[in-house]
Scaffold this active site. Structure first.
Site, PDB file in Angstrom:
ATOM      1  N   HIS A 113       0.863  -1.615   0.219  1.00  0.00           N
ATOM      2  CA  HIS A 113      -0.205   0.079   0.024  1.00  0.00           C
ATOM      3  C   HIS A 113       0.961   1.181   0.213  1.00  0.00           C
ATOM      4  O   HIS A 113       2.297   1.378   0.706  1.00  0.00           O
ATOM      5  CB  HIS A 113      -0.672  -0.212   0.475  1.00  0.00           C
ATOM      6  CG  HIS A 113      -2.000   1.391   1.331  1.00  0.00           C
ATOM      7  ND1 HIS A 113      -1.692   2.211   1.516  1.00  0.00           N
ATOM      8  CD2 HIS A 113      -3.220   1.095   0.712  1.00  0.00           C
ATOM      9  CE1 HIS A 113      -3.090   2.954   1.151  1.00  0.00           C
ATOM     10  NE2 HIS A 113      -3.499   2.501   1.250  1.00  0.00           N
ATOM     11  N   GLU A 195      -2.850   1.962  -7.176  1.00  0.00           N
ATOM     12  CA  GLU A 195      -3.177   3.299  -6.637  1.00  0.00           C
ATOM     13  C   GLU A 195      -2.513   4.209  -7.779  1.00  0.00           C
ATOM     14  O   GLU A 195      -1.411   4.460  -7.892  1.00  0.00           O
ATOM     15  CB  GLU A 195      -2.241   2.925  -5.462  1.00  0.00           C
ATOM     16  CG  GLU A 195      -3.446   2.012  -4.394  1.00  0.00           C
ATOM     17  CD  GLU A 195      -2.386   2.057  -2.815  1.00  0.00           C
ATOM     18  OE1 GLU A 195      -3.045   2.944  -1.832  1.00  0.00           O
ATOM     19  OE2 GLU A 195      -1.961   1.610  -2.566  1.00  0.00           O
ATOM     20  N   GLY A 201      -6.315  12.548  -2.964  1.00  0.00           N
ATOM     21  CA  GLY A 201      -6.116  13.474  -1.972  1.00  0.00           C
ATOM     22  C   GLY A 201      -7.025  14.354  -2.232  1.00  0.00           C
ATOM     23  O   GLY A 201      -7.304  14.714  -3.131  1.00  0.00           O
TER      24      GLY A 201
END
Length: 279
Positions: A113, A195, A201
Protein backbone atom coordinates in the site's frame (compact mmCIF):
# COMPACT_ATOMS: atom_id res chain seq x y z
CA UNK A 1 -15.55 -12.56 -11.21
CA UNK A 2 -15.27 -9.12 -9.63
CA UNK A 3 -13.37 -8.37 -6.42
CA UNK A 4 -14.46 -5.95 -3.68
CA UNK A 5 -11.84 -5.15 -1.07
CA UNK A 6 -12.22 -3.03 2.06
CA UNK A 7 -9.21 -1.43 3.75
CA UNK A 8 -10.07 0.23 7.05
CA UNK A 9 -6.52 1.42 7.78
CA UNK A 10 -6.50 2.88 11.31
CA UNK A 11 -10.10 3.97 11.09
CA UNK A 12 -10.74 2.39 14.49
CA UNK A 13 -9.58 5.58 16.23
CA UNK A 14 -12.42 7.60 17.77
CA UNK A 15 -13.02 11.20 16.71
CA UNK A 16 -11.91 12.58 20.08
CA UNK A 17 -8.42 11.29 19.33
CA UNK A 18 -8.39 12.67 15.79
CA UNK A 19 -9.76 9.57 14.06
CA UNK A 20 -12.93 8.98 12.05
CA UNK A 21 -14.54 6.07 13.92
CA UNK A 22 -18.23 6.85 14.33
CA UNK A 23 -19.24 3.23 13.80
CA UNK A 24 -18.69 1.48 17.10
CA UNK A 25 -16.78 1.49 20.36
CA UNK A 26 -13.21 0.34 19.72
CA UNK A 27 -13.79 -2.94 21.58
CA UNK A 28 -16.58 -3.93 19.18
CA UNK A 29 -15.27 -2.29 16.01
CA UNK A 30 -14.09 -5.50 14.33
CA UNK A 31 -17.46 -7.13 15.00
CA UNK A 32 -19.27 -4.14 13.50
CA UNK A 33 -17.16 -4.30 10.33
CA UNK A 34 -17.89 -8.00 9.85
CA UNK A 35 -21.60 -7.34 10.30
CA UNK A 36 -21.42 -4.65 7.63
CA UNK A 37 -19.66 -6.83 5.07
CA UNK A 38 -21.42 -10.17 5.63
CA UNK A 39 -24.85 -9.38 4.15
CA UNK A 40 -23.36 -7.65 1.11
CA UNK A 41 -20.94 -10.50 0.43
CA UNK A 42 -23.74 -13.04 0.87
CA UNK A 43 -25.99 -11.17 -1.58
CA UNK A 44 -23.29 -11.27 -4.26
CA UNK A 45 -21.92 -14.73 -3.53
CA UNK A 46 -20.76 -16.31 -6.76
CA UNK A 47 -20.58 -12.91 -8.48
CA UNK A 48 -17.86 -11.17 -6.53
CA UNK A 49 -15.05 -12.00 -4.13
CA UNK A 50 -14.99 -9.96 -0.90
CA UNK A 51 -12.27 -9.33 1.68
CA UNK A 52 -11.79 -6.79 4.48
CA UNK A 53 -8.35 -5.71 5.72
CA UNK A 54 -8.34 -4.70 9.38
CA UNK A 55 -5.93 -3.45 12.04
CA UNK A 56 -4.55 -6.40 13.97
CA UNK A 57 -6.52 -5.95 17.22
CA UNK A 58 -9.83 -6.35 15.38
CA UNK A 59 -9.07 -9.49 13.37
CA UNK A 60 -10.16 -12.06 15.97
CA UNK A 61 -13.62 -10.57 16.68
CA UNK A 62 -14.19 -9.99 12.95
CA UNK A 63 -13.34 -13.63 12.17
CA UNK A 64 -15.65 -14.83 14.95
CA UNK A 65 -18.52 -12.63 13.79
CA UNK A 66 -18.28 -13.45 10.10
CA UNK A 67 -18.74 -17.17 10.69
CA UNK A 68 -19.40 -18.83 7.34
CA UNK A 69 -20.20 -15.62 5.46
CA UNK A 70 -18.45 -15.62 2.06
CA UNK A 71 -15.71 -13.07 2.59
CA UNK A 72 -12.15 -13.08 3.81
CA UNK A 73 -10.46 -11.22 6.64
CA UNK A 74 -7.04 -9.80 5.88
CA UNK A 75 -4.12 -8.17 7.66
CA UNK A 76 -2.43 -4.95 6.64
CA UNK A 77 1.00 -6.24 5.74
CA UNK A 78 3.28 -8.98 7.08
CA UNK A 79 6.90 -9.25 8.18
CA UNK A 80 9.49 -10.44 5.68
CA UNK A 81 10.49 -13.40 7.86
CA UNK A 82 8.50 -16.01 9.78
CA UNK A 83 8.57 -18.99 12.10
CA UNK A 84 9.52 -22.33 10.61
CA UNK A 85 9.85 -25.91 11.91
CA UNK A 86 13.47 -26.36 12.88
CA UNK A 87 14.09 -22.63 12.45
CA UNK A 88 12.99 -19.44 14.18
CA UNK A 89 10.21 -20.30 16.63
CA UNK A 90 8.69 -16.81 16.59
CA UNK A 91 11.14 -14.30 18.02
CA UNK A 92 9.63 -11.35 16.16
CA UNK A 93 8.63 -8.87 18.87
CA UNK A 94 6.57 -5.95 17.41
CA UNK A 95 6.45 -7.63 13.99
CA UNK A 96 3.37 -9.13 12.31
CA UNK A 97 4.31 -12.45 10.75
CA UNK A 98 2.22 -14.20 8.13
CA UNK A 99 1.96 -17.41 10.15
CA UNK A 100 0.62 -15.50 13.14
CA UNK A 101 -2.00 -13.84 10.96
CA UNK A 102 -3.03 -17.19 9.48
CA UNK A 103 -3.38 -18.53 13.03
CA UNK A 104 -5.74 -15.65 13.87
CA UNK A 105 -7.98 -16.54 10.93
CA UNK A 106 -6.72 -14.30 8.15
CA UNK A 107 -6.87 -15.54 4.58
CA UNK A 108 -5.53 -12.35 2.96
CA UNK A 109 -2.65 -9.91 3.28
CA UNK A 110 -2.48 -6.38 1.89
CA UNK A 111 1.06 -5.61 0.76
CA UNK A 112 2.66 -2.57 -0.87
CA UNK A 113 0.00 0.00 0.00
CA UNK A 114 1.24 3.52 -0.75
CA UNK A 115 1.35 4.27 2.99
CA UNK A 116 3.60 1.27 3.59
CA UNK A 117 5.85 2.33 0.72
CA UNK A 118 6.03 5.86 2.16
CA UNK A 119 7.12 4.47 5.55
CA UNK A 120 9.82 2.29 4.03
CA UNK A 121 11.16 5.24 2.03
CA UNK A 122 11.28 7.44 5.13
CA UNK A 123 13.26 4.85 7.11
CA UNK A 124 15.82 4.51 4.32
CA UNK A 125 16.08 8.26 3.86
CA UNK A 126 16.65 8.69 7.61
CA UNK A 127 19.57 6.27 7.32
CA UNK A 128 21.05 8.34 4.50
CA UNK A 129 20.46 5.85 1.73
CA UNK A 130 21.27 6.85 -1.83
CA UNK A 131 17.93 8.12 -3.25
CA UNK A 132 18.52 6.12 -6.44
CA UNK A 133 18.76 2.92 -4.38
CA UNK A 134 15.62 3.44 -2.29
CA UNK A 135 12.91 2.36 -4.74
CA UNK A 136 14.58 -0.91 -5.77
CA UNK A 137 15.17 -1.66 -2.08
CA UNK A 138 11.48 -1.03 -1.30
CA UNK A 139 10.57 -3.45 -4.10
CA UNK A 140 12.86 -6.13 -2.69
CA UNK A 141 11.42 -5.80 0.81
CA UNK A 142 7.86 -6.01 -0.50
CA UNK A 143 8.75 -9.09 -2.55
CA UNK A 144 9.94 -10.79 0.64
CA UNK A 145 6.62 -9.88 2.30
CA UNK A 146 4.65 -11.32 -0.60
CA UNK A 147 6.61 -14.57 -0.52
CA UNK A 148 6.20 -14.81 3.26
CA UNK A 149 2.44 -14.28 2.98
CA UNK A 150 2.09 -16.88 0.25
CA UNK A 151 4.22 -19.37 2.19
CA UNK A 152 1.72 -19.05 5.06
CA UNK A 153 -1.17 -19.78 2.68
CA UNK A 154 -2.46 -16.21 2.49
CA UNK A 155 -3.84 -14.67 -0.68
CA UNK A 156 -2.24 -11.32 -1.52
CA UNK A 157 -3.60 -7.99 -2.67
CA UNK A 158 -0.47 -6.26 -3.98
CA UNK A 159 -0.70 -2.48 -4.29
CA UNK A 160 1.34 -0.47 -6.76
CA UNK A 161 1.19 3.00 -8.25
CA UNK A 162 3.13 6.06 -9.31
CA UNK A 163 3.59 9.38 -7.49
CA UNK A 164 3.22 12.77 -9.16
CA UNK A 165 6.97 13.10 -9.74
CA UNK A 166 6.94 9.70 -11.45
CA UNK A 167 4.02 10.26 -13.81
CA UNK A 168 6.09 11.07 -16.88
CA UNK A 169 7.69 7.63 -16.59
CA UNK A 170 4.57 5.86 -15.29
CA UNK A 171 5.05 2.74 -17.39
CA UNK A 172 8.68 2.28 -16.34
CA UNK A 173 7.84 2.89 -12.67
CA UNK A 174 4.93 0.45 -12.63
CA UNK A 175 6.84 -2.19 -14.55
CA UNK A 176 9.70 -1.94 -12.03
CA UNK A 177 7.27 -2.21 -9.10
CA UNK A 178 5.68 -5.33 -10.58
CA UNK A 179 8.93 -7.04 -11.51
CA UNK A 180 10.75 -6.17 -8.30
CA UNK A 181 7.87 -6.36 -5.84
CA UNK A 182 6.61 -9.69 -7.13
CA UNK A 183 9.94 -11.41 -7.73
CA UNK A 184 9.51 -15.06 -6.84
CA UNK A 185 5.78 -14.69 -6.17
CA UNK A 186 3.14 -17.16 -7.30
CA UNK A 187 0.23 -15.95 -9.42
CA UNK A 188 -2.26 -18.17 -7.63
CA UNK A 189 -4.24 -16.13 -5.11
CA UNK A 190 -2.62 -12.89 -6.27
CA UNK A 191 -4.61 -9.75 -7.05
CA UNK A 192 -3.19 -6.34 -8.05
CA UNK A 193 -4.54 -3.01 -6.79
CA UNK A 194 -3.56 0.06 -8.82
CA UNK A 195 -3.18 3.19 -6.67
CA UNK A 196 -2.58 6.37 -8.71
CA UNK A 197 -0.90 8.12 -5.78
CA UNK A 198 -0.69 11.39 -7.73
CA UNK A 199 -4.49 11.59 -7.88
CA UNK A 200 -5.43 10.59 -4.33
CA UNK A 201 -6.30 13.24 -1.74
CA UNK A 202 -8.14 16.54 -1.33
CA UNK A 203 -7.74 18.96 -4.23
CA UNK A 204 -6.20 16.44 -6.60
CA UNK A 205 -7.64 15.50 -9.99
CA UNK A 206 -8.82 11.87 -9.96
CA UNK A 207 -7.46 9.49 -12.56
CA UNK A 208 -9.91 9.12 -15.45
CA UNK A 209 -11.16 5.96 -17.15
CA UNK A 210 -8.69 5.97 -20.09
CA UNK A 211 -5.72 6.39 -17.73
CA UNK A 212 -6.88 3.61 -15.41
CA UNK A 213 -7.56 1.34 -18.38
CA UNK A 214 -4.09 1.79 -19.88
CA UNK A 215 -2.47 0.95 -16.55
CA UNK A 216 -4.63 -2.16 -16.17
CA UNK A 217 -3.61 -3.26 -19.66
CA UNK A 218 0.06 -2.85 -18.75
CA UNK A 219 -0.39 -4.91 -15.58
CA UNK A 220 -2.30 -7.68 -17.35
CA UNK A 221 0.30 -7.84 -20.10
CA UNK A 222 2.99 -8.30 -17.44
CA UNK A 223 0.92 -10.76 -15.37
CA UNK A 224 -1.43 -12.69 -17.66
CA UNK A 225 -4.35 -14.21 -15.78
CA UNK A 226 -4.01 -11.94 -12.71
CA UNK A 227 -6.97 -9.64 -11.98
CA UNK A 228 -6.53 -5.90 -11.41
CA UNK A 229 -8.69 -3.74 -9.15
CA UNK A 230 -8.75 0.01 -8.72
CA UNK A 231 -6.97 0.84 -5.47
CA UNK A 232 -7.38 4.60 -5.57
CA UNK A 233 -10.72 4.42 -3.77
CA UNK A 234 -13.96 2.85 -4.99
CA UNK A 235 -16.58 5.44 -4.02
CA UNK A 236 -20.17 6.34 -4.77
CA UNK A 237 -19.09 9.06 -7.20
CA UNK A 238 -16.80 6.82 -9.29
CA UNK A 239 -18.42 3.38 -8.95
CA UNK A 240 -20.30 3.49 -12.23
CA UNK A 241 -17.32 4.94 -14.09
CA UNK A 242 -15.09 2.13 -12.81
CA UNK A 243 -17.74 -0.46 -13.63
CA UNK A 244 -17.53 0.69 -17.25
CA UNK A 245 -13.80 -0.06 -17.55
CA UNK A 246 -13.52 -3.56 -18.98
CA UNK A 247 -9.91 -3.93 -17.91
CA UNK A 248 -10.73 -3.36 -14.22
CA UNK A 249 -11.96 -6.28 -12.12
CA UNK A 250 -13.10 -4.55 -8.93
CA UNK A 251 -12.13 -1.94 -6.41
CA UNK A 252 -10.74 -1.11 -2.99
CA UNK A 253 -13.05 0.80 -0.65
CA UNK A 254 -11.84 2.75 2.39
CA UNK A 255 -13.96 5.58 3.74
CA UNK A 256 -17.49 5.81 2.42
CA UNK A 257 -18.00 9.49 3.24
CA UNK A 258 -15.39 12.16 2.54
CA UNK A 259 -17.22 15.33 3.57
CA UNK A 260 -19.08 16.36 6.70
CA UNK A 261 -18.89 13.57 9.27
CA UNK A 262 -16.37 11.56 7.27
CA UNK A 263 -15.98 7.89 8.05
CA UNK A 264 -17.12 4.37 7.22
CA UNK A 265 -20.87 3.76 7.20
CA UNK A 266 -22.30 0.27 6.52
CA UNK A 267 -25.33 1.50 4.53
CA UNK A 268 -23.07 3.58 2.30
CA UNK A 269 -20.72 0.63 1.86
CA UNK A 270 -23.63 -1.44 0.57
CA UNK A 271 -24.70 1.38 -1.76
CA UNK A 272 -21.19 1.65 -3.26
CA UNK A 273 -21.05 -2.09 -3.92
CA UNK A 274 -24.53 -2.02 -5.47
CA UNK A 275 -23.56 0.88 -7.72
CA UNK A 276 -20.43 -0.92 -8.89
CA UNK A 277 -21.97 -4.34 -9.38
CA UNK A 278 -25.10 -2.95 -11.00
CA UNK A 279 -27.94 -3.56 -8.53
Amino acid sequence: MKHIFLNLKRFDIVCERGGVNRLSAPATWGTAIARAVAPVATRYEGTAEFAAFLPEAHIIPAVQEKGTAPFGIGCQGVHTEDSAPGGNFGAFTTLRTANSMAELGCSWALIGHCEERMHLRSVMAEAGADPAAIEPAVDRILAREVRAAQAAGLKVLFCMGERSEEQDAWDQVLTRQLEGGLAGAAKDGLRIAYEPVWSIGPGKTPADAPYIAKVARLVKAALPGVDVVYGGGLKADNAQMLAGIDEIDGGLIALTRFTGEIGFYPDEYAEIVDLYLGK
